[in-house]
Design an enzyme around this catalytic site. Sequence first.
Site, PDB file in Angstrom:
ATOM      1  N   ARG A  35      -1.504  -8.036   6.531  1.00 56.15           N
ATOM      2  CA  ARG A  35      -2.756  -7.186   7.234  1.00 56.15           C
ATOM      3  C   ARG A  35      -2.276  -7.012   8.575  1.00 56.15           C
ATOM      4  O   ARG A  35      -1.424  -7.806   9.135  1.00 56.15           O
ATOM      5  CB  ARG A  35      -4.020  -7.798   7.194  1.00 56.15           C
ATOM      6  CG  ARG A  35      -4.514  -8.160   6.171  1.00 56.15           C
ATOM      7  CD  ARG A  35      -5.377  -6.668   5.653  1.00 56.15           C
ATOM      8  NE  ARG A  35      -6.243  -6.711   4.215  1.00 56.15           N
ATOM      9  CZ  ARG A  35      -5.375  -6.538   3.169  1.00 56.15           C
ATOM     10  NH1 ARG A  35      -4.089  -6.026   3.073  1.00 56.15           N
ATOM     11  NH2 ARG A  35      -6.233  -6.481   2.060  1.00 56.15           N
TER      12      ARG A  35
ATOM     13  N   GLU B 150      -5.083   0.434  12.163  1.00 61.77           N
ATOM     14  CA  GLU B 150      -4.605   1.539  10.940  1.00 61.77           C
ATOM     15  C   GLU B 150      -5.780   2.565  11.033  1.00 61.77           C
ATOM     16  O   GLU B 150      -6.870   2.030  11.019  1.00 61.77           O
ATOM     17  CB  GLU B 150      -4.441   0.694   9.749  1.00 61.77           C
ATOM     18  CG  GLU B 150      -3.973   1.217   8.667  1.00 61.77           C
ATOM     19  CD  GLU B 150      -3.635   0.442   7.275  1.00 61.77           C
ATOM     20  OE1 GLU B 150      -4.245   0.693   6.440  1.00 61.77           O
ATOM     21  OE2 GLU B 150      -2.810  -0.579   7.763  1.00 61.77           O
TER      22      GLU B 150
ATOM     23  N   HIS C 223       0.678   2.031   4.132  1.00 58.59           N
ATOM     24  CA  HIS C 223      -0.240   1.336   3.317  1.00 58.59           C
ATOM     25  C   HIS C 223      -0.214   1.456   1.977  1.00 58.59           C
ATOM     26  O   HIS C 223      -1.287   1.897   1.412  1.00 58.59           O
ATOM     27  CB  HIS C 223      -1.383   1.174   3.812  1.00 58.59           C
ATOM     28  CG  HIS C 223      -2.244  -0.257   3.605  1.00 58.59           C
ATOM     29  ND1 HIS C 223      -3.406  -0.631   4.286  1.00 58.59           N
ATOM     30  CD2 HIS C 223      -2.141  -0.897   2.630  1.00 58.59           C
ATOM     31  CE1 HIS C 223      -3.837  -1.843   3.875  1.00 58.59           C
ATOM     32  NE2 HIS C 223      -3.030  -2.020   2.846  1.00 58.59           N
TER      33      HIS C 223
END
Length: 327
Positions: free
Chosen positions: A241, A270, A288
């Site tokens: 993460r 993000e 991602h």
Amino acid sequence: MPSFLFTAPLPGPAEDMLREAGEVEIGHGYTAEELKDAAHSGRYDVLITQLSDQVTADVLRGSSLKGVANFGVGFNNIDVQAATDNGILVGNTPDVLSDATANIAMLLLLAAARRAHEGETMVRSGEFKGLTPDLLLSADITGTRLGIAGFGRIGKAMARRALGFGMEVVFVQRPPQDRPVDDDELGDLAGKVTQVSWDELLETSDHISLHVPLTPDTNHLIGADELARMKSTAVLVNTARGPVIDEQALVAALRDGTIEAAGLDVYENEPALADGLAELPNTFLLPHIGSAERATRARMGEMCAENALAMARGEVPPFPVNPEVVR
């Protein structure tokens, strides 16, 4: 007839599975206020959400939802306590994406260490003028020590790949604290990997790959102090993460040579990047896509649908986060 809202289209059979059981609406991204309005509209029994959807207490409190089926193994985008307090089930998609994410982690390690971004840019821009002995000399992989921070399913899958590349593998099961891991838990990796302290992993690893969940303990697990303790030749990889790394501290460390390079698939805020990150040549950056293999994403969608169907019936889903909601 139950009603389901997808906040974004999903690959695979999920949408058809739910259409057979009820009414389906497909969205294309929601603001926080739009998500709240949908949850409180009384039109939907289950939301099928993405990691980018912030399912806050404000969204959940007072809603008519029976469940939230999250497309991903993580669920830090959902206020699970608020869901539980309001009798709303939460489900995720665990276990299915371990190999796909480990594949991306290995790709990031290789690409960042071997300066792939710089090499591709050189070729595409026409700057490649032929082989020379010192062209893009890079970090070593084979024979080096990889430190794996977080030794769950994905961390173990990464270890198997690293061993295949002739790396020595050390790990911390769940930094910054830890617990002993015995051979039974290590399974096929027993005798092939070594558990070390978090301090030793930071200071002795040639490269480090992060595979921890995002918790209060792992938020900024890697900051300026940790980066300063790493080898100056180290490559740092993150497929966990984004907030596990203090991204601004990472930019500073990459600029001044505190560490050699980084490979990232996730980001602290993000989809925004810390100022200066995108301009650094010693980074390899992906959007991602850790689980973005066709079969993996299709199965994740199928698991979401299985969760949603059970939630609509008021049953514990097959992949529950808070099964205690159903007493």
